[in-house]
Write a protein that holds these residues in place. Sequence first.
Motif, PDB file in Angstrom:
ATOM      1  N   MET A  95      10.385   7.742  81.379  1.00  0.00           N
ATOM      2  CA  MET A  95      10.203   6.640  80.439  1.00  0.00           C
ATOM      3  C   MET A  95       9.302   7.054  79.283  1.00  0.00           C
ATOM      4  N   ASP A  96       8.226   7.745  79.596  1.00  0.00           N
ATOM      5  CA  ASP A  96       7.294   8.208  78.575  1.00  0.00           C
ATOM      6  C   ASP A  96       7.987   9.167  77.601  1.00  0.00           C
ATOM      7  N   ALA A  97       8.803  10.077  78.114  1.00  0.00           N
ATOM      8  CA  ALA A  97       9.524  11.024  77.260  1.00  0.00           C
ATOM      9  C   ALA A  97      10.509  10.302  76.343  1.00  0.00           C
ATOM     10  N   ILE A  98      11.196   9.307  76.872  1.00  0.00           N
ATOM     11  CA  ILE A  98      12.157   8.548  76.062  1.00  0.00           C
ATOM     12  C   ILE A  98      11.430   7.802  74.948  1.00  0.00           C
ATOM     13  N   VAL A  99      10.328   7.150  75.284  1.00  0.00           N
ATOM     14  CA  VAL A  99       9.571   6.383  74.287  1.00  0.00           C
ATOM     15  C   VAL A  99       9.042   7.312  73.201  1.00  0.00           C
ATOM     16  N   LYS A 100       8.490   8.457  73.583  1.00  0.00           N
ATOM     17  CA  LYS A 100       7.990   9.417  72.594  1.00  0.00           C
ATOM     18  C   LYS A 100       9.110   9.902  71.676  1.00  0.00           C
ATOM     19  N   ASN A 101      10.294  10.123  72.240  1.00  0.00           N
ATOM     20  CA  ASN A 101      11.434  10.563  71.438  1.00  0.00           C
ATOM     21  C   ASN A 101      11.883   9.468  70.472  1.00  0.00           C
ATOM     22  N   LEU A 102      11.933   8.240  70.939  1.00  0.00           N
ATOM     23  CA  LEU A 102      12.327   7.129  70.066  1.00  0.00           C
ATOM     24  C   LEU A 102      11.323   6.936  68.941  1.00  0.00           C
ATOM     25  N   TYR A 103      10.042   7.050  69.266  1.00  0.00           N
ATOM     26  CA  TYR A 103       9.003   6.917  68.243  1.00  0.00           C
ATOM     27  C   TYR A 103       9.050   8.100  67.277  1.00  0.00           C
ATOM     28  N   GLY A 104       9.179   9.299  67.812  1.00  0.00           N
ATOM     29  CA  GLY A 104       9.246  10.500  66.978  1.00  0.00           C
ATOM     30  C   GLY A 104      10.456  10.503  66.055  1.00  0.00           C
ATOM     31  N   GLY A 105      11.543   9.896  66.514  1.00  0.00           N
ATOM     32  CA  GLY A 105      12.746   9.796  65.697  1.00  0.00           C
ATOM     33  C   GLY A 105      12.754   8.574  64.795  1.00  0.00           C
ATOM     34  N   ILE A 107      12.871   5.504  65.514  1.00  0.00           N
ATOM     35  CA  ILE A 107      13.780   4.453  65.967  1.00  0.00           C
ATOM     36  C   ILE A 107      12.976   3.215  66.341  1.00  0.00           C
ATOM     37  N   ILE A 108      11.773   3.432  66.868  1.00  0.00           N
ATOM     38  CA  ILE A 108      10.864   2.332  67.167  1.00  0.00           C
ATOM     39  C   ILE A 108       9.537   2.601  66.467  1.00  0.00           C
ATOM     40  N   THR A 109       8.787   1.542  66.267  1.00  0.00           N
ATOM     41  CA  THR A 109       7.482   1.664  65.606  1.00  0.00           C
ATOM     42  C   THR A 109       6.424   2.076  66.632  1.00  0.00           C
ATOM     43  N   GLU A 110       5.263   2.422  66.131  1.00  0.00           N
ATOM     44  CA  GLU A 110       4.148   2.759  67.018  1.00  0.00           C
ATOM     45  C   GLU A 110       3.780   1.556  67.878  1.00  0.00           C
ATOM     46  N   ARG A 111       3.802   0.391  67.268  1.00  0.00           N
ATOM     47  CA  ARG A 111       3.456  -0.830  68.007  1.00  0.00           C
ATOM     48  C   ARG A 111       4.464  -1.093  69.129  1.00  0.00           C
ATOM     49  N   GLU A 112       5.758  -0.932  68.824  1.00  0.00           N
ATOM     50  CA  GLU A 112       6.787  -1.125  69.845  1.00  0.00           C
ATOM     51  C   GLU A 112       6.626  -0.107  70.974  1.00  0.00           C
ATOM     52  N   ALA A 113       6.322   1.117  70.620  1.00  0.00           N
ATOM     53  CA  ALA A 113       6.112   2.156  71.635  1.00  0.00           C
ATOM     54  C   ALA A 113       4.954   1.778  72.551  1.00  0.00           C
ATOM     55  N   LYS A 114       3.856   1.329  71.962  1.00  0.00           N
ATOM     56  CA  LYS A 114       2.693   0.926  72.755  1.00  0.00           C
ATOM     57  C   LYS A 114       3.012  -0.252  73.667  1.00  0.00           C
ATOM     58  N   LEU A 115       3.774  -1.207  73.158  1.00  0.00           N
ATOM     59  CA  LEU A 115       4.150  -2.367  73.979  1.00  0.00           C
ATOM     60  C   LEU A 115       5.044  -1.959  75.149  1.00  0.00           C
ATOM     61  N   ILE A 116       5.984  -1.049  74.887  1.00  0.00           N
ATOM     62  CA  ILE A 116       6.868  -0.580  75.960  1.00  0.00           C
ATOM     63  C   ILE A 116       6.049   0.152  77.023  1.00  0.00           C
ATOM     64  N   LEU A 117       5.184   1.057  76.576  1.00  0.00           N
ATOM     65  CA  LEU A 117       4.366   1.810  77.531  1.00  0.00           C
ATOM     66  C   LEU A 117       3.450   0.891  78.333  1.00  0.00           C
ATOM     67  N   ALA A 118       2.923  -0.139  77.679  1.00  0.00           N
ATOM     68  CA  ALA A 118       2.044  -1.077  78.375  1.00  0.00           C
ATOM     69  C   ALA A 118       2.808  -1.928  79.381  1.00  0.00           C
ATOM     70  N   SER A 119       4.015  -2.331  79.037  1.00  0.00           N
ATOM     71  CA  SER A 119       4.759  -3.225  79.928  1.00  0.00           C
ATOM     72  C   SER A 119       5.498  -2.494  81.040  1.00  0.00           C
ATOM     73  N   CYS A 120       5.773  -1.208  80.859  1.00  0.00           N
ATOM     74  CA  CYS A 120       6.527  -0.453  81.865  1.00  0.00           C
ATOM     75  C   CYS A 120       5.706   0.651  82.519  1.00  0.00           C
TER      76      CYS A 120
END
Length: 150
Positions: A95-105, A107-120
């Motif tokens: 999950m962490d690798a996917i979120v980092k890839n989406l943020y790096g690409g 596709i998602i914002t830093e805030r969205e990445a933080k929310l995903i990591l916090a909720s999952c």
Amino acid sequence: MKISDTIEMFIREMLADDESVELKRNELANYFKCVPSQINYVISTRFTNERGYCVESRRGGGGFIKITRVGRGGETNTLMHVLNSIGDHLDVMTMDAIVKNLYGGEIITEREAKLILASCGSSALREINDGEFKNRIRSTIFKNILINLM
């Protein structure tokens, strides 16, 4: 530099100009003077769904390996690809690798990445002791977030 790193850089350079690349495993192995299984290793470990790639292969005399960088088709296509690649279980490292890839690409914002990591993440699911059940819950939550981002 390791041969694996060199092969990875070579393929990434090819993908810099095109959205996908078709490779012949044996030709690539001959070019780098390595065994074909080394090519398989690089592709299977460095060009994964979690890192934003789709890999297709066809065996036989005219066989090839096609690597496509996901994300050039827009945010929705990328999120749909990720959604389809997640099974019923999702461990925290994947999950962490996917979120980092989406943020790096982007596709998602830093805030969205933080929310995903916090909720999952591990701390959100710390009350669940069964690791398999925890990974099922994480998968469900993550998929629901991705659907709502589309």
